[in-house]
Write a protein that holds these residues in place. Structure first.
Motif, short mmCIF file in Angstrom:
data_model
loop_
_atom_site.label_atom_id
_atom_site.label_comp_id
_atom_site.label_asym_id
_atom_site.label_seq_id
_atom_site.Cartn_x
_atom_site.Cartn_y
_atom_site.Cartn_z
N HIS A 5 -2.17 -8.38 -2.57
CA HIS A 5 -1.04 -8.14 -1.68
C HIS A 5 -0.83 -6.65 -1.41
O HIS A 5 -0.27 -6.29 -0.38
CB HIS A 5 0.24 -8.75 -2.29
N CYS A 6 -1.28 -5.80 -2.32
CA CYS A 6 -1.11 -4.36 -2.11
C CYS A 6 -2.00 -3.85 -0.98
O CYS A 6 -1.59 -3.01 -0.19
CB CYS A 6 -1.44 -3.60 -3.39
N ASN A 7 -3.25 -4.35 -0.94
CA ASN A 7 -4.23 -3.87 0.05
C ASN A 7 -4.49 -4.87 1.16
O ASN A 7 -5.33 -4.61 2.03
CB ASN A 7 -5.56 -3.56 -0.66
N GLY A 43 -7.46 -0.32 -6.45
CA GLY A 43 -6.39 -1.06 -7.09
C GLY A 43 -5.13 -0.21 -7.15
O GLY A 43 -5.20 0.97 -7.48
N CYS A 45 -1.46 -1.85 -8.05
CA CYS A 45 -0.79 -2.42 -9.23
C CYS A 45 -1.81 -3.12 -10.13
O CYS A 45 -1.55 -3.33 -11.30
CB CYS A 45 0.29 -3.40 -8.80
N GLY A 47 -2.63 -6.06 -10.36
CA GLY A 47 -2.24 -7.40 -10.77
C GLY A 47 -3.17 -8.47 -10.26
O GLY A 47 -3.22 -9.58 -10.79
N CYS A 48 -3.94 -8.16 -9.23
CA CYS A 48 -4.89 -9.12 -8.67
C CYS A 48 -6.23 -9.11 -9.40
O CYS A 48 -7.06 -9.98 -9.16
CB CYS A 48 -5.11 -8.81 -7.19
S1 FES Z 1 -2.19 -6.91 -5.80
FE1 FES Z 1 -1.82 -4.82 -6.31
S2 FES Z 1 -3.80 -3.92 -6.28
FE2 FES Z 1 -4.15 -5.98 -5.69
#
Ligand code: FES
Length: 103
Positions: A5-7, A43, A45, A47-48
């Protein structure tokens, strides 16, 4: 399906990247950072990453299963990697704190 979700990276993008890396060298060690570097992302966070590791194992397993001569041997090693993940608890602990989520 969106994995990162971050990228904003989808499952299909990650799978295609893993296959392109395996096409370049079927015996290289593929880790999430290498996949993200190939996608010109990094990356944040992270978290993925546990899901990306599962995807790397699954896609690598399927890739080598298609190769007739060494397929069974590689799958045995990947089962050991999967077992180590269970042993060290990465399935239960994503590395995120439970009281605060940034995303
Ligand atoms: S969900 Fe944060 S780096 Fe992938």
């Amino acid at each position: 399906m969106l994995v990162c979700h971050c990228n904003i990276i989808t499952q299909k993008e990650i799978e295609a990247t893993i296959i392109s890396l395996l096409d370049a060298d079927p015996w290289q060690l593929i880790v999430p950072a290498k996949v993200y570097h190939t996608l010109k992302q990094r990356g944040r966070c992270c978290g993925c990453f546990p899901n990306v590791v599962e995807t790397i194992i699954r896609v690598t397993e399927e890739y080598h299963r298609r190769s007739v001569d060494t397929g069974d041997e590689v799958v045995t090693y990947l089962d050991r990697v999967r077992g180590l993940r269970g042993q060290f608890g990465s399935n239960a602990n994503e590395g995120r704190s439970k009281d605060h989520r940034a995303a």
